[in-house]
Structures are given as C-alpha cells and as structure tokens.
Design an enzyme around this catalytic site. Structure first.
Site, PDB file in Angstrom:
ATOM      1  N   HIS A  57       0.794  -1.234   0.000  1.00 27.92           N
ATOM      2  CA  HIS A  57       0.000   0.000   0.000  1.00 27.92           C
ATOM      3  C   HIS A  57       0.828   1.286   0.000  1.00 27.92           C
ATOM      4  CE1 HIS A  57       1.103  -0.603   4.145  1.00 27.92           C
ATOM      5  NE2 HIS A  57       0.913   0.686   4.314  1.00 27.92           N
ATOM      6  N   HIS A  72       1.525   6.880  -0.930  1.00 30.19           N
ATOM      7  CA  HIS A  72       0.634   6.039  -0.120  1.00 30.19           C
ATOM      8  C   HIS A  72      -0.608   5.765  -0.954  1.00 30.19           C
ATOM      9  CE1 HIS A  72      -1.525   4.455   3.313  1.00 30.19           C
ATOM     10  NE2 HIS A  72      -0.397   4.533   4.003  1.00 30.19           N
TER      11      HIS A  72
END
Length: 150
Positions: A57, A72
């Site tokens: 992620h 992110h």
C-alpha cells in the site's frame, strides 16, 4: 532541485483534502495528493532513486539528493493486507522515474470502504522547500509534474 511526478493518473487535490489528519495536516511532510482514476493501474516511481521502503500500500523512493518521497496508495489500505495490490519490485532496487512499482486496483479499496486518495509526500521537508506545479483540482496523467523540491 527535484521534480516529483504523479505516480498514477487522476486528479491532484492537495493534501488538505485527504481524509486523514496525519496527511491533511502535513504531519508526515508537505506534498499533494492524487484522487486516482477508479480502474486497475500501475503506480510508478515519482523520482529517480532507491526504494528504501516497500509495502503493498505504500513505498518510499529516495533520490540522489537524499529527498525521500512517500507514495501512499489509498487511506487505511494497510488494513486490506495486500488485497488489490501486487508489488512488482524489491526493496533496495534502483528505479527511474516512471518505473512500475505496484500494480493496484483502487476499486478494491473503495469496495472495502477505504478512500482511494493517494498522498504523495516530501518526507522531512519544509513547506517552503516545495513549489506546487499541480495542486488543487487538476487532472494529472501518470508522470505529470506534481511539485518541485529545492
């Protein structure tokens, strides 16, 4: 000076619009965010450098000037335990701007009730060190300039 480019296509919205106080308050660092196109994509390196942190992620690339850029992929997507993500490289790899890092389907995040918004943050920078190129409701393609870091 480092130019940081968009790791994926979408709409540059600015960190203040990120639905997470750590990012919206620039506690991690200044930068911008991309509200991605909701289709499977490949997140790419926003700068040339070395991948010093790599998770499904999120990833950090540090350039030759020592500038660390965090990408992110979505908010709270760590809770997906890698579902919807495929890591394409290894931590420690040297990458060029635009090299594929993570294959991602933001629809998996949305289906799980997570925000697909992707902060792109200049780690350990001060806001005055950045100059926005694309910030605030601007359509961006993968590789378009987001900000410069001096």
């Amino acid at each position: 000076m480092t130019t940081v480019t968009s790791p994926l296509a979408g709409r540059a919205i600015g960190l203040a619009a990120v639905p997470d106080p750590v990012f919206s308050g620039a506690m991690v660092g200044p930068g911008t965010a991309v509200d991605p196109v909701l289709e499977p994509c490949v997140a790419v390196a926003p700068v040339d450098g070395i991948v010093v942190s790599l998770h499904p992620h999120a990833f950090v690339v540090v350039d030759v000037e020592g500038h660390g850029v965090l990408t992110h992929l979505g908010i709270d997507t760590v809770q997906l335990n890698g579902e919807g993500f495929e890591v394409l490289i290894n931590k420690g790899d040297t990458v060029r701007r635009g090299d594929a890092i993570v294959r991602w389907d933001p629809n998996v995040a949305v289906a799980a009730g997570k925000s697909p918004i992707c902060p792109v943050v200049a780690l350990e920078a001060t806001a005055y060190a950045l100059a926005a190129v694309s910030d605030g409701d601007t359509e961006v393609k993968t590789g378009d300039a987001l900000f410069t870091w001096t």
